[in-house]
Design a protein around this motif. Structure first.
Motif, PDB file in Angstrom:
ATOM      1  N   LYS A 114     -10.591 -27.863 -34.329  1.00  0.00           N
ATOM      2  CA  LYS A 114     -10.635 -28.332 -32.935  1.00  0.00           C
ATOM      3  C   LYS A 114      -9.462 -29.261 -32.640  1.00  0.00           C
ATOM      4  CE  LYS A 114     -15.577 -27.766 -32.211  1.00  0.00           C
ATOM      5  NZ  LYS A 114     -16.867 -28.428 -31.986  1.00  0.00           N
ATOM      6  N   TRP A 115      -9.104 -30.099 -33.599  1.00  0.00           N
ATOM      7  CA  TRP A 115      -7.970 -31.009 -33.402  1.00  0.00           C
ATOM      8  C   TRP A 115      -6.673 -30.218 -33.276  1.00  0.00           C
ATOM      9  CZ3 TRP A 115      -5.074 -34.004 -37.632  1.00  0.00           C
ATOM     10  CH2 TRP A 115      -4.191 -34.925 -37.063  1.00  0.00           C
ATOM     11  N   VAL A 116      -6.458 -29.257 -34.184  1.00  0.00           N
ATOM     12  CA  VAL A 116      -5.247 -28.435 -34.117  1.00  0.00           C
ATOM     13  C   VAL A 116      -5.190 -27.695 -32.779  1.00  0.00           C
ATOM     14  CG1 VAL A 116      -4.072 -26.417 -35.102  1.00  0.00           C
ATOM     15  CG2 VAL A 116      -4.957 -28.206 -36.618  1.00  0.00           C
ATOM     16  N   ALA A 117      -6.311 -27.127 -32.339  1.00  0.00           N
ATOM     17  CA  ALA A 117      -6.343 -26.419 -31.055  1.00  0.00           C
ATOM     18  C   ALA A 117      -6.008 -27.367 -29.911  1.00  0.00           C
ATOM     19  CB  ALA A 117      -7.712 -25.778 -30.838  1.00  0.00           C
ATOM     20  N   SER A 118      -6.515 -28.591 -29.961  1.00  0.00           N
ATOM     21  CA  SER A 118      -6.224 -29.577 -28.915  1.00  0.00           C
ATOM     22  C   SER A 118      -4.745 -29.950 -28.898  1.00  0.00           C
ATOM     23  CB  SER A 118      -7.074 -30.831 -29.118  1.00  0.00           C
ATOM     24  OG  SER A 118      -8.436 -30.543 -28.950  1.00  0.00           O
ATOM     25  N   VAL A 119      -4.165 -30.072 -30.079  1.00  0.00           N
ATOM     26  CA  VAL A 119      -2.731 -30.397 -30.164  1.00  0.00           C
ATOM     27  C   VAL A 119      -1.908 -29.223 -29.633  1.00  0.00           C
ATOM     28  CG1 VAL A 119      -0.805 -30.807 -31.760  1.00  0.00           C
ATOM     29  CG2 VAL A 119      -2.949 -32.080 -32.035  1.00  0.00           C
ATOM     30  N   LEU A 120      -2.234 -28.015 -30.063  1.00  0.00           N
ATOM     31  CA  LEU A 120      -1.465 -26.845 -29.634  1.00  0.00           C
ATOM     32  C   LEU A 120      -1.605 -26.576 -28.137  1.00  0.00           C
ATOM     33  CD1 LEU A 120      -2.052 -24.422 -32.645  1.00  0.00           C
ATOM     34  CD2 LEU A 120      -0.014 -25.793 -32.139  1.00  0.00           C
ATOM     35  N   SER A 121      -2.746 -26.931 -27.561  1.00  0.00           N
ATOM     36  CA  SER A 121      -2.951 -26.716 -26.122  1.00  0.00           C
ATOM     37  C   SER A 121      -2.295 -27.806 -25.284  1.00  0.00           C
ATOM     38  CB  SER A 121      -4.443 -26.663 -25.799  1.00  0.00           C
ATOM     39  OG  SER A 121      -5.015 -27.957 -25.913  1.00  0.00           O
ATOM     40  N   GLY A 122      -1.862 -28.896 -25.937  1.00  0.00           N
ATOM     41  CA  GLY A 122      -1.231 -29.993 -25.211  1.00  0.00           C
ATOM     42  C   GLY A 122      -2.206 -31.066 -24.738  1.00  0.00           C
ATOM     43  N   ARG A 123      -3.501 -30.886 -24.979  1.00  0.00           N
ATOM     44  CA  ARG A 123      -4.480 -31.902 -24.568  1.00  0.00           C
ATOM     45  C   ARG A 123      -4.374 -33.167 -25.402  1.00  0.00           C
ATOM     46  NH1 ARG A 123      -9.231 -27.781 -24.704  1.00  0.00           N
ATOM     47  NH2 ARG A 123      -8.861 -28.397 -26.833  1.00  0.00           N
ATOM     48  N   VAL A 124      -3.927 -33.031 -26.645  1.00  0.00           N
ATOM     49  CA  VAL A 124      -3.775 -34.164 -27.546  1.00  0.00           C
ATOM     50  C   VAL A 124      -2.334 -34.185 -28.032  1.00  0.00           C
ATOM     51  CG1 VAL A 124      -4.469 -35.128 -29.785  1.00  0.00           C
ATOM     52  CG2 VAL A 124      -6.192 -34.097 -28.285  1.00  0.00           C
TER      53      VAL A 124
END
Length: 156
Positions: A114-124
Motif C-alpha cells: 500500500k505504501w509503494v502504491a501510494s508513492v507511485l500514485s503521487g499521494r505520498v
C-alpha cells in the motif's frame, strides 16, 4: 501463548530472545525428530514438541536486476533500503516488498504494498535521496549499537 518455545539455530542470532522471554530456550540444530514428538538436538538434549515450524530462510539473489552497484547483497542483506523497501538512489522506480523476516509477514507485506502504491500514485512523497540515506545509516548505527551484527539486520 506458548508454554515453551524452543529455537534451534546454526548461529547465536537468537541468544538475546532467551534473556527477554523466560519461556524461550535456544538450542543447536536438530539432530532427529520422532513421531512421538520428541526432538533431539545436536547437543543430545531432548524435548517434546506439539508442533515444529521449519524456517529455512531465503538466499536473496536478483541476477535479472542491474542496479550499477546501488543495491547490494552482503551476508544475505539487501541494501541500502529506506524503511526496508526503497533503495534511495533508485526510488521510487524500484522497491522491494517482503524482505523482512521477523515481522507479521503478510500483514507487513500488505502495508509495504500500500505504501509503494501510494508513492507511485503521487499521494505520498518520499524524502530526498540524501534524507533517505541518512535514515538508513541511522537505523544501521542504532542496530549495531544494540550488538546486532550486519548479517542479521535483514531480520528487522
Amino acid at each position: 501463548m506458548a508454554k515453551e518455545v524452543h529455537i534451534a539455530a546454526k548461529s547465536n542470532t537468537y541468544e538475546k530472545l532467551s534473556s527477554w522471554h523466560s519461556n524461550i530456550q535456544i538450542h543447536p540444530t536438530i539432530d532427529r525428530a520422532y513421531k512421538d514428538g520428541s526432538v533431539v538436538f545436536q547437543d543430545g538434549k531432548v524435548v517434546y514438541a506439539d508442533a515444529i515450524v521449519h524456517c529455512t530462510g531465503y538466499n536473496y539473489r536478483f541476477p535479472f536486476l542491474e542496479t550499477n552497484g546501488y543495491v547490494t547483497i552482503e551476508d544475505n542483506r539487501v541494501g541500502p533500503l529506506y524503511k526496508h523497501v526503497f533503495p534511495p538512489a533508485l526510488a521510487p522506480g524500484l522497491s522491494f516488498i517482503g524482505l523482512l523476516s521477523m515481522a507479521l509477514q503478510f500483514f507487513m507485506f500488505e502495508l509495504q504494498s500500500k505504501w509503494v502504491a501510494s508513492v507511485l500514485s503521487g499521494r505520498v512523497k518520499l524524502p530526498s535521496k540524501d534524507k533517505m540515506m541518512e535514515d538508513v545509516i541511522a537505523f544501521d548505527t542504532k542496530i549495531l549499537n544494540l550488538w546486532i551484527f550486519p548479517r542479521d539486520l535483514r531480520i528487522f
